[in-house]
Design a protein around this motif. Structure first.
Motif, mmCIF file in Angstrom:
data_model
loop_
_atom_site.group_PDB
_atom_site.id
_atom_site.type_symbol
_atom_site.label_atom_id
_atom_site.label_comp_id
_atom_site.label_asym_id
_atom_site.label_seq_id
_atom_site.Cartn_x
_atom_site.Cartn_y
_atom_site.Cartn_z
ATOM 1 N N GLN A 181 0.861 -1.194 0.000
ATOM 2 C CA GLN A 181 0.000 0.000 0.000
ATOM 3 C C GLN A 181 0.891 1.236 0.000
ATOM 4 O OE1 GLN A 181 -2.229 -0.887 3.526
ATOM 5 N NE2 GLN A 181 -3.926 -1.772 2.373
ATOM 6 N N LEU A 182 1.300 1.643 -1.188
ATOM 7 C CA LEU A 182 2.170 2.809 -1.337
ATOM 8 C C LEU A 182 1.681 3.628 -2.517
ATOM 9 C CD1 LEU A 182 5.808 1.364 -1.068
ATOM 10 C CD2 LEU A 182 4.672 2.851 0.590
ATOM 11 N N ALA A 183 1.947 4.936 -2.451
ATOM 12 C CA ALA A 183 1.675 5.809 -3.602
ATOM 13 C C ALA A 183 2.868 6.733 -3.761
ATOM 14 C CB ALA A 183 0.407 6.626 -3.347
ATOM 15 N N GLY A 184 3.057 7.218 -4.977
ATOM 16 C CA GLY A 184 4.192 8.098 -5.251
ATOM 17 C C GLY A 184 3.910 9.534 -4.844
ATOM 18 N N VAL A 185 3.656 9.732 -3.568
ATOM 19 C CA VAL A 185 3.439 11.081 -3.020
ATOM 20 C C VAL A 185 4.435 11.249 -1.876
ATOM 21 C CG1 VAL A 185 1.758 12.682 -2.048
ATOM 22 C CG2 VAL A 185 0.967 10.794 -3.488
ATOM 23 N N PRO A 186 5.310 12.280 -1.971
ATOM 24 C CA PRO A 186 6.371 12.395 -0.973
ATOM 25 C C PRO A 186 5.829 12.451 0.460
ATOM 26 C CG PRO A 186 6.693 13.972 -2.756
ATOM 27 C CD PRO A 186 5.371 13.337 -2.983
ATOM 28 N N HIS A 187 6.463 11.693 1.328
ATOM 29 C CA HIS A 187 6.187 11.714 2.780
ATOM 30 C C HIS A 187 4.721 11.464 3.116
ATOM 31 C CE1 HIS A 187 10.208 13.233 2.882
ATOM 32 N NE2 HIS A 187 9.856 14.259 2.129
ATOM 33 N N THR A 188 3.987 10.824 2.235
ATOM 34 C CA THR A 188 2.560 10.601 2.502
ATOM 35 C C THR A 188 2.254 9.106 2.499
ATOM 36 O OG1 THR A 188 2.070 12.701 1.444
ATOM 37 C CG2 THR A 188 0.224 11.194 1.719
ATOM 38 N N THR A 189 1.850 8.633 3.674
ATOM 39 C CA THR A 189 1.509 7.212 3.791
ATOM 40 C C THR A 189 0.057 7.019 3.371
ATOM 41 O OG1 THR A 189 3.142 6.799 5.502
ATOM 42 C CG2 THR A 189 1.210 5.359 5.500
ATOM 43 N N LEU A 190 -0.173 6.015 2.539
ATOM 44 C CA LEU A 190 -1.536 5.775 2.052
ATOM 45 C C LEU A 190 -2.001 4.408 2.555
ATOM 46 C CD1 LEU A 190 -3.842 6.943 0.382
ATOM 47 C CD2 LEU A 190 -2.853 5.885 -1.631
ATOM 48 N N ASP A 191 -2.095 4.272 3.894
ATOM 49 C CA ASP A 191 -2.578 3.001 4.429
ATOM 50 C C ASP A 191 -4.082 3.107 4.715
ATOM 51 O OD1 ASP A 191 -2.683 4.554 6.677
ATOM 52 O OD2 ASP A 191 -1.031 3.564 7.717
ATOM 53 N N LEU A 192 -4.624 2.073 5.332
ATOM 54 C CA LEU A 192 -6.084 2.066 5.519
ATOM 55 C C LEU A 192 -6.526 3.115 6.535
ATOM 56 C CD1 LEU A 192 -6.715 -1.793 5.378
ATOM 57 C CD2 LEU A 192 -6.941 -0.100 3.542
ATOM 58 N N ASN A 193 -5.664 3.428 7.514
ATOM 59 C CA ASN A 193 -6.015 4.506 8.456
ATOM 60 C C ASN A 193 -6.139 5.829 7.710
ATOM 61 O OD1 ASN A 193 -6.079 2.837 10.631
ATOM 62 N ND2 ASN A 193 -4.077 3.423 11.454
ATOM 63 N N ALA A 194 -5.177 6.071 6.791
ATOM 64 C CA ALA A 194 -5.224 7.326 6.029
ATOM 65 C C ALA A 194 -6.510 7.366 5.197
ATOM 66 C CB ALA A 194 -4.003 7.427 5.117
ATOM 67 N N LEU A 195 -6.869 6.252 4.606
ATOM 68 C CA LEU A 195 -8.070 6.242 3.753
ATOM 69 C C LEU A 195 -9.332 6.420 4.584
ATOM 70 C CD1 LEU A 195 -7.152 3.446 1.221
ATOM 71 C CD2 LEU A 195 -7.555 5.847 0.697
ATOM 72 N N SER A 196 -9.421 5.708 5.723
ATOM 73 C CA SER A 196 -10.667 5.843 6.489
ATOM 74 C C SER A 196 -10.793 7.251 7.068
ATOM 75 C CB SER A 196 -10.825 4.743 7.544
ATOM 76 O OG SER A 196 -9.734 4.732 8.395
ATOM 77 N N SER A 197 -9.643 7.918 7.327
ATOM 78 C CA SER A 197 -9.779 9.316 7.816
ATOM 79 C C SER A 197 -10.364 10.239 6.756
ATOM 80 C CB SER A 197 -8.452 9.953 8.222
ATOM 81 O OG SER A 197 -7.547 9.075 8.634
ATOM 82 N N THR A 198 -10.247 9.869 5.492
ATOM 83 C CA THR A 198 -10.844 10.745 4.466
ATOM 84 C C THR A 198 -12.291 10.340 4.148
ATOM 85 O OG1 THR A 198 -10.135 9.374 2.610
ATOM 86 C CG2 THR A 198 -8.594 11.069 3.326
ATOM 87 N N GLY A 199 -12.774 9.321 4.857
ATOM 88 C CA GLY A 199 -14.176 8.940 4.664
ATOM 89 C C GLY A 199 -14.378 7.665 3.868
ATOM 90 N N VAL A 200 -13.300 7.030 3.422
ATOM 91 C CA VAL A 200 -13.463 5.753 2.696
ATOM 92 C C VAL A 200 -13.986 4.708 3.687
ATOM 93 C CG1 VAL A 200 -12.199 3.861 1.566
ATOM 94 C CG2 VAL A 200 -11.663 6.247 0.999
ATOM 95 N N GLU A 201 -15.017 3.985 3.270
ATOM 96 C CA GLU A 201 -15.586 2.952 4.148
ATOM 97 C C GLU A 201 -14.868 1.623 3.899
ATOM 98 O OE1 GLU A 201 -19.784 2.220 3.549
ATOM 99 O OE2 GLU A 201 -19.732 0.458 4.879
ATOM 100 N N LEU A 202 -14.386 1.009 4.958
ATOM 101 C CA LEU A 202 -13.668 -0.263 4.802
ATOM 102 C C LEU A 202 -14.617 -1.437 5.054
ATOM 103 C CD1 LEU A 202 -10.392 0.643 6.767
ATOM 104 C CD2 LEU A 202 -10.855 0.884 4.314
ATOM 105 N N VAL A 203 -14.579 -2.400 4.139
ATOM 106 C CA VAL A 203 -15.340 -3.648 4.339
ATOM 107 C C VAL A 203 -14.388 -4.804 4.063
ATOM 108 C CG1 VAL A 203 -17.603 -2.676 3.747
ATOM 109 C CG2 VAL A 203 -16.174 -3.635 1.930
#
Ligand SMILES: Cc1cc2nc3c(=O)[nH]c(=O)nc-3n(C[C@H](O)[C@H](O)[C@H](O)COP(=O)(O)OP(=O)(O)OC[C@H]3O[C@@H](n4cnc5c(N)ncnc54)[C@H](O)[C@@H]3O)c2cc1C
Length: 415
Positions: free
Chosen positions: A244-266
């Protein structure tokens, strides 16, 4: 009309991505006469099969091929798709690879102690050895349960997806939480469409650890150099999902990061019944396992830093992945809540053109470190081909050198 008809070459390389071009580089270095056949253009998969916003997840300083290194202004950044395409094109030019574009190989069959390679317009080329460098990601993998998705829901793969504007308005179910799934989920959520992300086994990684890019650690600590014959469960290592990585400097794109933006995890999509998607429970266990594996890897890095006396920031540990209190187990796909499904469920190679019995029931090539089980047939660019880094741009040089060494010995024996 092909200009190949009736030609012979000692070696035919199939595919002009970075793997085929690096094979060509080492063949030229040994003065082995060869041709590189490419169905499209040089770096074709980067031109045709990637979404618009994609950036490499490997830092630019890791973009290197024999005799060519990234020399742009931002070595710690991540290349865009046009930049990668240009980089590979530059390599083809510098190495003077004998590429024939627009030559789609439709058959390779054994002939005496060599091979016959046939292209779509019927040209047949005789050769003594073939290097398969057609890539590991020719087709998106879509589970068969996709057939049960109601017709009102639009289905896309990462090959169809370009940007969120190409999606219908409404909710989007992204299936798969590896590199592709998390990147697309983040982008689609940002576009204002509510995203539900279905998550099975995954590989969690921070973008930066102890002040350095996590892929710097993979490189420096020797994890990426681990050889295929030193890995206990090689089949598993070859099937491991991308991190779970993206090419954005110093930015972690894990599930915590996604759920903080409102993505619903199932949970994992288990089946589709009567128009409803059914997800596995036990998200907490899936998350703990990914956290555990990440911490184990970080522990390996820490140990390496300690023994090497590396000058890096102090060790870090991260908040465990937060599981939703009541993850939904069911989603009615006929209710209108979900307008589109994006299948980020992986990619697979395509060997329909290979008329040599070396492909197993799961569609994977049988090979030992790129030496295919048919004399004179070789492969490059497959997962953990000879090292953990085999499919990365930066990983091809060592593999290609060794595979072409083997090929040269094969040619010498029969001379
Ligand atoms: C979404 C995604 C993101 C990635 N991100 C990174 C990253 O950040 N860093 C990194 O190092 N790697 C990354 N990779 C992995 C890897 O670098 C790419 O998959 C790369 O394209 C593989 O190079 P290749 O030369 O093995 O195959 P490809 O680049 O796929 O080249 C294979 C070539 O063979 C041609 N071909 C196929 N079949 C035939 C045929 N029958 N006849 C003639 N030609 C044929 C194709 O047209 C293509 O040009 C990523 C891969 C994907 C899918």
């Amino acid at each position: 009309m092909s200009t190949l008809a009736g030609e012979r070459a000692t070696v035919v390389v199939i595919g002009a991505g970075h793997a085929g071009l690096t094979a060509s580089h080492f063949l030229s270095a040994r003065s082995v006469d060869h041709v590189v056949l490419e169905r499209g253009e040089v770096a074709n998969s980067w031109r045709r099969e990637r979404w618009d916003s994609l950036r490499l997840l490997t830092p630019s300083w890791q973009s290197r091929l024999p005799g060519l290194r990234y020399d742009g202004p931002d070595p710690d950044g991540y290349m865009t798709v046009p930049e990668v395409t240009e980089f590979i094109e530059r390599f083809a030019k510098i190495s003077r690879a004998p590429v024939r574009t627009g030559e789609d190989v439709t058959s390779v069959r054994r002939d005496g102690d060599g091979y016959h390679v046939t292209t779509r317009d019927g040209a047949v080329l005789g050769c003594r050895a073939v290097v398969i460098a057609t890539g590991a990601c020719n087709r998106p993998t879509v589970p068969s349960l996709a057939a049960a998705v109601p017709a009102s829901v639009r289905q896309l793969t990462p090959f169809d997806y370009r940007d969120p504007a190409g999606l219908p308005d409404g909710g989007v179910l992204v299936v798969g939480a590896s590199a592709t799934g998390v990147q697309l989920a983040a982008e689609i959520q940002r576009s204002g469409r509510p995203v539900t992300l279905s998550t099975g086994e995954h590989v969690r990684l921070p973008r930066t650890y102890r002040g350095r890019d996590v892929l710097w650690w993979m490189d420096a600590s020797g994890v990426w150099d681990q050889r295929y014959d030193e890995i206990d469960d090689l089949n598993r290592a070859r099937r491991l999902p991308s991190p779970q990585l993206a090419g954005v400097p110093h930015t972690t794109l894990d599930l915590n990061a996604l759920s903080s933006t409102g993505v619903e995890l199932v949970g994992r999509l288990a089946s589709i019944r009567d128009g409803s998607a059914l997800f596995s429970g036990g998200l907490r266990n899936v998350f703990s396992l990914a956290d555990l594996k990440m911490n184990r890897l970080l522990g390996t890095f820490d140990e390496w830093a300690r023994t090497q006396g590396a000058e890096v920031a102090p060790p870090e540990r991260y908040e465990p992945t937060r599981a939703p209190d009541n993850a939904r187990l069911q989603l009615d796909l006929r209710s209108g809540e979900i307008a589109a499904i994006v299948w980020a469920t992986g990619f697979r190679p395509d060997y329909q053109w290979l008329d040599v019995p070396v492909v197993d029931a799961k569609g994977q090539l049988s090979h030992d470190g790129g030496v295919v089980d048919s004399p004179g047939l070789y492969a490059l660019g497959l997962p953990v081909l000879r090292r953990r880094k085999s499919t990365f741009i930066y990983g091809i040089e060592d593999d290609a050198r060794e595979v072409i060494d083997h090929l040269a010995r094969h040619l010498a024996v029969r001379d």
